[in-house]
Design an enzyme around this catalytic site. Structure first.
Site, PDB file in Angstrom:
ATOM      1  N   VAL A 104       0.861  -1.178   0.000  1.00 40.85           N
ATOM      2  CA  VAL A 104       0.000   0.000   0.000  1.00 40.85           C
ATOM      3  C   VAL A 104       0.896   1.225   0.000  1.00 40.85           C
ATOM      4  CG1 VAL A 104      -1.771   1.284   1.258  1.00 40.85           C
ATOM      5  CG2 VAL A 104      -1.814  -1.217   1.255  1.00 40.85           C
ATOM      6  N   CYS A 105       0.583   2.174  -0.876  1.00 38.46           N
ATOM      7  CA  CYS A 105       1.303   3.441  -0.913  1.00 38.46           C
ATOM      8  C   CYS A 105       2.807   3.179  -1.130  1.00 38.46           C
ATOM      9  CB  CYS A 105       1.013   4.212   0.366  1.00 38.46           C
ATOM     10  SG  CYS A 105       1.482   5.951   0.355  1.00 38.46           S
ATOM     11  N   SER A 106       3.659   3.852  -0.356  1.00 37.42           N
ATOM     12  CA  SER A 106       5.106   3.725  -0.559  1.00 37.42           C
ATOM     13  C   SER A 106       5.669   2.425  -0.006  1.00 37.42           C
ATOM     14  CB  SER A 106       5.830   4.916   0.071  1.00 37.42           C
ATOM     15  OG  SER A 106       5.559   5.008   1.453  1.00 37.42           O
ATOM     16  N   GLY A 107       4.824   1.525   0.473  1.00 33.81           N
ATOM     17  CA  GLY A 107       5.298   0.194   0.824  1.00 33.81           C
ATOM     18  C   GLY A 107       5.962  -0.498  -0.351  1.00 33.81           C
ATOM     19  N   THR A 124       2.343   3.101  -7.038  1.00 35.00           N
ATOM     20  CA  THR A 124       2.579   3.547  -5.676  1.00 35.00           C
ATOM     21  C   THR A 124       2.059   4.976  -5.571  1.00 35.00           C
ATOM     22  OG1 THR A 124       4.247   3.805  -3.932  1.00 35.00           O
ATOM     23  CG2 THR A 124       4.918   4.391  -6.169  1.00 35.00           C
TER      24      THR A 124
END
Length: 327
Positions: A104-107, A124
């Site tokens: 999720v996101c910058s993961g 991302t």
């Protein structure tokens, strides 16, 4: 019993919504008879972590002691910018094992650092797409969709897109009715396909600096059914077609044709979602001319026809979805 385990990785400066948003979706699904998502959280050493907003999260266990999950979910946050090398190494070793690997996101930065994204198409948060693409050239970064599925890998854009992705995973596992009921409970609509852009056309494109070009941008947005050819738009800006096309792209970052395509697609989607207007009327009002022309545009951009888009993503269809079991 449909049972799947989900392990969420925790680390300091994680984005709390990247953790809690998807977990609420999976927890909501578990309230239905016969459906269980076993949710677990784990940090590197099992110690509590402090999120980017100051919230303290207490994990269930350490990563070393965590059982292999069906779905491994890696959230984002400021903590992905300079991660603990031991966390990256754990992901390198354990990332290939789950049936589903999710960021999720910058993961996605953590998974890329661990070599889990090489050769895959991913997305991302828009703010780190360029960084991800430059730092990890073996990864195919698509900056536009809110989430991307590529085999066992699923990646999402920023924050709330993690909820959209989790709903899509629940729909994949247990059907659309269950996902719709969860969306209603969370007061969100199950209406955003993965390849929906992270931003609208107006936000994706820069606002032109010169007044005539700004006026043309506004005209396009307010009149998608009009003649929006380069020649017609150039006449409104009192420029030659060639000069207009160059100036529009230089100031907005997209060609006039691309901008028009995006505006028309957004307006058509909005009308399909929010009205009962016939597809033929929407195609005329949005400048496509014919239903077939609009169908081609939808299939090209979204991978689905207008009628199917309306069936899947109009909130009006939620009226027929089951009610989530009482808590």
């Amino acid at each position: 019993m449909n049972q799947r385990s989900v392990l969420v990785v925790l680390f300091d400066d994680v984005q709390s919504l990247d953790v809690t948003g998807p977990m609420e979706v999976f927890a909501g699904a578990s309230r239905f008879p016969g459906i269980t998502y076993e949710l677990r959280t784990a940090s590197l050493d099992g110690a509590p972590v402090r999120t980017s907003c100051g919230l303290t999260l207490v994990p269930d266990t350490s990563l070393a002691d965590a059982a292999a999950p069906h779905t491994l979910l890696v959230p984002g946050g400021q903590g992905t910018r300079a991660p603990d090398p031991a966390l990256v190494e754990w992901l390198r070793t354990h990332g290939p094992r789950p049936e589903r690997l999710v960021s999720v996101c910058s993961g996605a930065l953590l998974l890329a650092a661990a070599g889990q994204l090489d050769g895959h198409r991913v997305t991302t948060h828009w703010n780190v797409c360029d960084h991800l693409a430059r730092t990890y050239p073996a990864v195919e970064v698509d900056p536009e969709p809110i989430f991307v599925r590529d085999g066992r890998l699923a990646t999402s854009a920023g924050v709330t897109a993690g909820i959209d992705l989790a709903l899509a995973l629940v729909e994949e596992d247990h059907g659309r009715d269950v996902a719709l009921a969860i969306a209603r409970h969370l007061v969100v609509f199950l209406r955003r396909p993965g390849n929906q852009a992270q931003f609208s056309a107006q936000l994706t494109a820069r606002t032109a600096g010169r007044e005539p070009l700004r006026e043309v941008q506004h005209w396009i947005t307010e009149h998608p059914g009009e003649d929006l050819s380069v020649e017609a738009l150039a006449a409104r800006a009192r420029l030659s077609p060639r000069h207009f096309a160059r100036a529009f792209q230089a100031e907005t970052g997209v060609t006039p044709g691309r901008y028009v395509d995006r505006v028309r697609l957004e307006q058509a989607r909005r009308l399909l979602e929010d009205t009962t207007d016939a597809v033929a009327r929407i195609s005329r009002d949005c400048g496509y001319g014919t239903p077939e022309a609009m169908r081609r545009a939808f299939v090209r951009a979204l991978g689905t026809a207008p009628a199917e888009y309306r069936r899947r993503f109009s909130p009006r269809t939620a009226r027929t979805a089951p009610t989530e079991p009482a808590q």
